[in-house]
Design an enzyme around this catalytic site. Structure first.
Site, PDB file in Angstrom:
ATOM      1  CB  ILE A  60       6.951  -6.202   0.214  1.00 34.85           C
ATOM      2  CG1 ILE A  60       5.113  -5.735   0.253  1.00 34.85           C
ATOM      3  CG2 ILE A  60       7.440  -6.135   1.340  1.00 34.85           C
ATOM      4  CD1 ILE A  60       4.382  -6.641   0.534  1.00 34.85           C
ATOM      5  CB  SER A  61      11.942  -6.601  -1.016  1.00 34.67           C
ATOM      6  OG  SER A  61      11.816  -6.012  -1.356  1.00 34.67           O
ATOM      7  CG  ASN A  78       8.822 -13.501  -4.289  1.00 34.19           C
ATOM      8  OD1 ASN A  78       8.479 -14.322  -5.125  1.00 34.19           O
ATOM      9  ND2 ASN A  78       8.953 -12.580  -4.087  1.00 34.19           N
ATOM     10  CB  THR A  94       1.395   3.789  -8.002  1.00 39.32           C
ATOM     11  OG1 THR A  94      -0.360   3.412  -7.373  1.00 39.32           O
ATOM     12  CG2 THR A  94       0.634   4.400  -8.481  1.00 39.32           C
ATOM     13  N   GLY A  99       0.771  -1.419   0.164  1.00 31.83           N
ATOM     14  CA  GLY A  99      -0.010   0.378   0.149  1.00 31.83           C
ATOM     15  C   GLY A  99       0.984   1.268  -0.194  1.00 31.83           C
TER      16      GLY A  99
END
Length: 293
Positions: free
Chosen positions: A195-196, A172, A130, A125
């Site tokens: 995110i990592s 991942n 974006t 978020g």
């Protein structure tokens, strides 16, 4: 009739092969199928097999005469023995790196840009995807070639076998880091958006690239802001206990310490617009010479 498939069902068939341990008698280790061309099977035999309820061909032979196998087929023997000891999980050996006739600088000259990885990290978020899209579009408008590796998108294909357990998250990140490295080597500006959460995983990806080619971008957005956005409804599920190990709720996010770019949420709509954040990243790339051949 194109062929005949015969099912082997672990019969108590014993066999010996001259020169390969004739005294060793073992049962076939597993079920299997033996497919033979119809032309190679006599008509009478095909009829016999079709009408038989107790025909059990041999599916495999477990050879114990390793000395003979090693003497006659040393390379094959070594492979078989290693596979047997390690259940096929041993790291591949005897592989050689093949140099390309076209080097990275040649590709960068052709594209008139330098390959690098822009790694956008932050809470769910925080606006990573974006900003990644805005950055890709802005660079495209400048005639620069990019490719975006979005965390969710990659899990639809390359990483669809991974969950969100800690060890799977590490794998991942590792896979995405390796793919991003290949894009950078081609001369593409690769934008990785995920995110990592763990520093060690991000640092491992950084170590894959030459110094300066890993541009870490931190989306410095407070948790309460990310949670108020909650575009996927994940924070709500995590607060309700329906998602375990969710970053920021019951799993930590380790903010970068010495990243190249920080995009800080200030509450000002203009400075926090995706386009303006993308321009901040572009300014960094421009100053470092990545937008030139």
């Amino acid at each position: 009739m194109e062929g005949l498939a015969i099912r082997a069902s672990r019969p108590s068939v014993f066999c010996s092969i001259p020169g390969l341990g004739g005294d060793s008698h073992r049962k076939p280790p597993s079920d299997g199928f033996l497919k033979l061309p119809a032309s190679s099977i006599p008509a009478d035999s095909r009829k016999l097999v079709a009408n038989s309820t107790s025909f059990h061909p041999i599916s495999a032979v477990n050879v114990s005469a390793q000395a003979s196998l090693t003497a006659d087929f040393p390379a094959l023997s070594e492979t078989i023995l290693k596979e047997g000891r390690n259940n096929g999980k041993e790291k591949a050996e005897n592989i050689v790196w093949h140099e390309s006739s076209i080097c990275r600088c040649d590709r960068q000259q052709l594209l008139q840009q330098k390959g690098c990885v822009v790694w956008i990290t932050g809470l769910s978020g925080s606006g990573k995807s974006t900003v990644a899209c805005a950055l890709s579009k802005a660079l495209f408008e400048r005639g620069k070639l990019t490719y975006t590796l979005d965390g969710d998108n990659v899990r639809h294909g390359l990483n669809r076998d991974l969950t969100f357990k800690a060890e799977h998250r590490t794998e991942n990140i590792r896979r995405i880091g390796e793919v991003a490295k290949l894009f950078a080597d081609v001369g593409v500006i690769c934008i990785a958006s995920l995110i990592s959460p763990y520093r060690r995983d991000r640092d491992a990806c950084r170590s894959l690239l030459p110094d300066g080619d890993f541009v870490e971008v931190f989306m410095d957005v407070p948790l309460h802001v990310c949670e108020s956005r909650d575009p996927k409804g994940l924070y709500k599920l995590a607060r309700a206990g329906k998602i375990k190990g969710f970053t920021g709720i019951d799993d930590p996010y380790e903010a970068p310490v010495n990243c190249e770019v920080v995009l800080k949420h200030t509450g000002d709509d203009e400075s926090c617009s995706p386009r303006q954040m993308a321009e901040n990243i572009i300014s960094y790339l421009q100053n470092k010479g990545y937008l030139e051949g």
